[in-house]
Scaffold this active site. Structure first.
Site, mmCIF file in Angstrom:
data_model
loop_
_atom_site.group_PDB
_atom_site.id
_atom_site.type_symbol
_atom_site.label_atom_id
_atom_site.label_comp_id
_atom_site.label_asym_id
_atom_site.label_seq_id
_atom_site.Cartn_x
_atom_site.Cartn_y
_atom_site.Cartn_z
ATOM 1 N N ASP A 1 0.823 -1.208 0.000
ATOM 2 C CA ASP A 1 0.000 0.000 0.000
ATOM 3 C C ASP A 1 0.859 1.261 0.000
ATOM 4 O OD1 ASP A 1 -2.385 1.288 -0.137
ATOM 5 O OD2 ASP A 1 -2.875 1.090 1.993
ATOM 6 N N TRP B 1 -11.577 -2.740 -8.379
ATOM 7 C CA TRP B 1 -12.279 -2.423 -9.635
ATOM 8 C C TRP B 1 -13.043 -1.118 -9.521
ATOM 9 C CZ3 TRP B 1 -10.772 -5.240 -13.596
ATOM 10 C CH2 TRP B 1 -10.414 -6.580 -13.407
ATOM 11 N N LEU C 1 11.650 -20.375 -4.172
ATOM 12 C CA LEU C 1 10.591 -19.498 -3.646
ATOM 13 C C LEU C 1 9.296 -19.599 -4.469
ATOM 14 C CD1 LEU C 1 9.752 -16.903 -1.921
ATOM 15 C CD2 LEU C 1 10.767 -15.569 -3.783
ATOM 16 N N TRP D 1 2.635 8.042 -2.538
ATOM 17 C CA TRP D 1 4.059 8.273 -2.839
ATOM 18 C C TRP D 1 4.194 9.225 -4.026
ATOM 19 C CZ3 TRP D 1 7.330 7.341 -6.995
ATOM 20 C CH2 TRP D 1 8.707 7.304 -6.724
ATOM 21 N N GLU E 1 -12.056 -5.358 -4.637
ATOM 22 C CA GLU E 1 -12.670 -4.034 -4.468
ATOM 23 C C GLU E 1 -11.968 -2.952 -5.305
ATOM 24 O OE1 GLU E 1 -11.761 -6.000 -1.713
ATOM 25 O OE2 GLU E 1 -13.807 -6.746 -1.433
ATOM 26 N N HIS F 1 2.723 3.471 -9.025
ATOM 27 C CA HIS F 1 2.571 2.035 -9.310
ATOM 28 C C HIS F 1 3.809 1.500 -10.021
ATOM 29 C CE1 HIS F 1 -1.423 2.110 -7.768
ATOM 30 N NE2 HIS F 1 -1.926 2.853 -8.727
#
Ligand code: IPE
Ligand code: MG
Length: 227
Positions: free
Chosen positions: A2, A51, A113, A7, A49, A19
């Site tokens: 988040d 969307w 991983l 930012w 959510e 992003h």
């Protein structure tokens, strides 16, 4: 992950830039987790959510998801990383679904991983889809409803087969789960930091692990029983 938008806004830039920088942090987090021999890293990339965000931001995020998949999967594969997506894939474009399936297929036999990306994911959706799986076994007579137990739900829910979640990290200052892994977080340590996701680096990740290491995990027992 988040804080991408804030930012960028703090730098008077468009949220998109946040992003894009968030993707850099994600790359760093994956490299770090791999180096630390962490078995599984699950990333909340896009919730059921999300969307509801402005259409332009949603389509930009989808585009970014596609581009990143395209450019990164080879690298993940080279590093023996297994890639998975959890969430309701049917919400995505055919093109994106195809890319996801390709990436999962390519990396499915890797033993390092496991990176799971939660996309169009919600914890309540997950519990519901797992319940539906068990319900259909009951309907077809393969399972008796009285025999349903926690292990069965655990096998039907996302991340089955991976070790239990030890630690959840949330960046960006809010202290809530926001419909992330609800069932799977039952005994996870929760770590919240004000650091915005684009600023989250190996040192921040290490800080979270240090706090995690200092916790006594009792799983319902007393401290005396553990020692
Ligand atoms: C998280 O950053 C990334 C996604 C949901 C894709 P945000 O976009 O929620 O950033 P803030 O919370 O607005 O700063
Ligand atoms: Mg946010």
């Amino acid at each position: 992950m988040d804080g991408n938008g804030r930012w960028a806004e703090r730098k008077s830039k468009h949220r998109v830039l946040g992003h894009k920088h968030g993707v850099k942090s994600l790359r760093k987090a994956i490299v770090f987790a791999n180096e630390q021999k962490i078995e599984a890293l699950t990333i909340f990339a896009f919730s059921s959510e999300n969307w509801q965000r402005p259409e332009q931001e949603v389509s930009m995020l989808m585009e970014l998801f596609f581009t990143v998949l395209n450019s990164e999967v080879k690298k993940l594969h080279k590093n023996n990383i297994k890639f998975k997506v959890i969430g309701d894939l049917s919400g995505f474009s055919e093109r994106l679904q195809k890319k996801v399936i390709e990436a999962e297929h390519k990396t499915e036999n890797n033993s390092g991983l496991t990176v799971s990306v939660a996309a169009n994911y919600g914890g309540r959706w997950d519990i519901t889809q797992a319940t539906k799986k068990l319900a259909s076994l009951v309907a077809s007579g393969e399972l008796n409803s009285d025999d349903i137990n926690e292990q069965m739900l655990d096998q039907a829910i996302s991340l089955s087969g991976l070790p239990p979640v030890d630690l959840m990290i949330r960046t960006g200052g809010d202290q809530r789960i926001s419909n992330f892994l609800l069932w799977q977080l039952a005994y996870a340590e929760l770590y919240f930091t004000d650091v915005l996701w684009p600023d989250f680096d190996a040192q921040e990740f290490q800080n979270a692990l240090d706090v995690f290491s200092s916790k006594e995990r009792r799983f319902g027992k007393t401290s005396a029983q553990l020692s």
